[in-house]
Write an enzyme that holds these catalytic residues in place. Structure first.
Site, mmCIF file in Angstrom:
data_model
loop_
_atom_site.group_PDB
_atom_site.id
_atom_site.type_symbol
_atom_site.label_atom_id
_atom_site.label_comp_id
_atom_site.label_asym_id
_atom_site.label_seq_id
_atom_site.Cartn_x
_atom_site.Cartn_y
_atom_site.Cartn_z
ATOM 1 N N ASP A 1 43.406 43.560 -2.039
ATOM 2 C CA ASP A 1 44.781 43.153 -2.333
ATOM 3 C C ASP A 1 45.263 42.245 -1.205
ATOM 4 O OD1 ASP A 1 45.106 44.943 -0.313
ATOM 5 O OD2 ASP A 1 46.564 46.224 -1.329
ATOM 6 N N LYS B 1 27.744 29.617 39.520
ATOM 7 C CA LYS B 1 27.006 30.243 38.423
ATOM 8 C C LYS B 1 27.948 30.558 37.257
ATOM 9 C CE LYS B 1 23.629 33.837 37.536
ATOM 10 N NZ LYS B 1 22.262 33.449 37.804
ATOM 11 N N ARG C 1 43.164 34.736 39.468
ATOM 12 C CA ARG C 1 43.990 35.927 39.691
ATOM 13 C C ARG C 1 44.473 35.878 41.129
ATOM 14 N NH1 ARG C 1 42.230 42.238 38.913
ATOM 15 N NH2 ARG C 1 40.868 41.811 40.691
ATOM 16 N N ASP D 1 43.695 50.586 38.202
ATOM 17 C CA ASP D 1 44.971 50.758 38.896
ATOM 18 C C ASP D 1 45.905 51.675 38.118
ATOM 19 O OD1 ASP D 1 45.220 49.295 41.477
ATOM 20 O OD2 ASP D 1 44.415 47.681 40.250
ATOM 21 N N GLU E 1 49.296 47.390 34.608
ATOM 22 C CA GLU E 1 48.406 48.361 35.262
ATOM 23 C C GLU E 1 49.124 49.409 36.108
ATOM 24 O OE1 GLU E 1 45.661 46.273 37.863
ATOM 25 O OE2 GLU E 1 47.153 44.784 38.400
ATOM 26 N N TYR F 1 35.430 37.839 35.626
ATOM 27 C CA TYR F 1 35.908 37.747 37.004
ATOM 28 C C TYR F 1 34.778 37.310 37.911
ATOM 29 C CZ TYR F 1 40.137 40.443 36.013
ATOM 30 O OH TYR F 1 41.339 40.877 35.524
ATOM 31 N N ILE G 1 32.595 41.721 34.407
ATOM 32 C CA ILE G 1 32.401 41.518 35.846
ATOM 33 C C ILE G 1 31.003 41.038 36.206
ATOM 34 C CG2 ILE G 1 34.167 43.104 36.734
ATOM 35 C CD1 ILE G 1 31.387 44.991 36.851
ATOM 36 N N HIS G 2 30.136 40.937 35.197
ATOM 37 C CA HIS G 2 28.741 40.588 35.493
ATOM 38 C C HIS G 2 28.185 39.750 34.344
ATOM 39 C CE1 HIS G 2 24.420 41.178 36.185
ATOM 40 N NE2 HIS G 2 24.747 41.472 37.441
#
Ligand code: COA
Ligand code: MG
Length: 290
Positions: A270, A20, A66, A156, A129, A9, A222-223
């Site tokens: 198997d 970035k 999103r 959430d 969520e 995100y 997130i990072h």
């Protein structure tokens, strides 16, 4: 099969971060218009995301957006603007029923027809969520063939349940298991919960390994710190690939000779073990060209 190991995100209104994000080799880059953006920035963020999708080079990363939740006044304006840039997929938060996905499916179909795009070009991912999302999961999975993935929204969901979040994620056990089960039943990718701790990568590594063991395709991050560890956790190790190749070779040889199960270094091989090995090789082949 897509590689969707690290699902990053990036706040849609922060073009420095978006720029970035394009260089970080995350499997998916999801520009956020929802919870990372304050109400006063929603409009600017929407325009910034449309600009970035249209002009930035995302490399091999999937370009996702999103949008805001269907119950908000931001939802339709978000959809109208972001489709113009034809993202790989639109991520819909707080999906609670099939009708929500059927509506957006129709919206996308109309856009694709008008833009002479192949029907189904723009994919959908649903964030699961709320308690209602889980109760209606089967209907949600069956709503549209445009659906590619289920994404677990733990924070959430905790609100919806009145649950307390803990480092063990024990309170998410049922949801985490249920989501991956439904995703598998309907041939969808399953994207595991966010780990909010980003300086100590041991925490995300542990969670990612758990998710991979459970059958998740990947994890929301997130990072930048979290990307490589998550990608590694969702990739077979060289030893696993080597062992899988050995299993496939030896089992296929047995089958050709009309024989069944065999023992390999003290472990029984198997049909299901052979099929697991084939899955590992299929994933390894995708990673090799990533
Ligand atoms: N995407 C792209 N780049 C990111 C990033 C992200 N999600 N998070 C951090 N970076 C960049 C920073 O811009 C910084 O780059 P720079 O050194 O070139 O300036 C570098 O990575 C290091 O970041 P750091 O200083 O450790 O973090 P921060 O304080 O700038 O940001 C957060 C911390 C949590 C605010 C940030 O990681 C973030 O925005 N994450 C995503 C939030 C989000 O989208 N939430 C909604 C979904 S759950
Ligand atoms: Mg959420």
């Amino acid at each position: 099969m897509h590689l969707r190991r690290a699902f990053l995100y990036t706040p849609g209104d922060d073009l420095r971060k978006v720029e970035k994000a394009c260089t970080l080799r995350a499997d998916c880059v999801c520009l956020d218009l929802e919870d990372a953006i304050s109400a006063s920035q929603k409009e600017d963020a929407r325009l910034a995301v449309a600009h970035a999708l249209g002009t930035f080079d995302f490399g091999k990363s999937e370009r996702l957006v999103r949008v805001n939740a269907p119950s908000t006044p931001f939802y339709l304006p978000d959809l109208r603007i972001v489709v113009q840039a034809v993202p790989h997929a639109i991520v819909i938060p707080k999906v609670e029923d099939a009708a929500t996905l059927q509506y957006v499916d129709g919206f996308l179909e109309a856009f694709e027809t008008q833009s002479v795009l192949e029907l189904g070009t723009i994919r959908l991912m649903a964030i699961i969520e709320t308690a209602r999302s889980f109760v209606n999961l089967k209907d949600i999975c069956e709503a549209t063939s445009r659906l590619d993935a289920l994404v677990l929204g733990a924070e959430d969901l905790a609100v919806s349940l009145g649950a307390r979040r803990t480092p063990s994620n024990q309170e998410m056990e049922y949801a985490r298991s249920q989501l991956v089960m439904f995703a598998a039943a309907y041939g969808l990718d399953a994207i595991d919960l966010v780990c909010n701790t980003y300086h100590d990568t041991n925490v995300v590594q542990h969670e990612a390994q758990q998710g991979a063991q459970m059958g998740y395709s990947g994890k929301q991050v997130i990072h930048p710190n979290q990307i490589a560890v998550v990608q590694q956790a969702f990739s077979p190790t060289p030893q696993e690939v080597q062992r899988a190749q050995q299993i496939v070779n030896e089992y296929e040889e047995r089958m050709q000779a009309g024989k069944g199960a065999l023992g390999l270094e003290g472990k029984m091989v198997d049909m299901p073990v052979y099929r697991q090995a084939k899955q590992i090789l299929e994933k390894a082949a995708l990673i090799e060209v990533w």
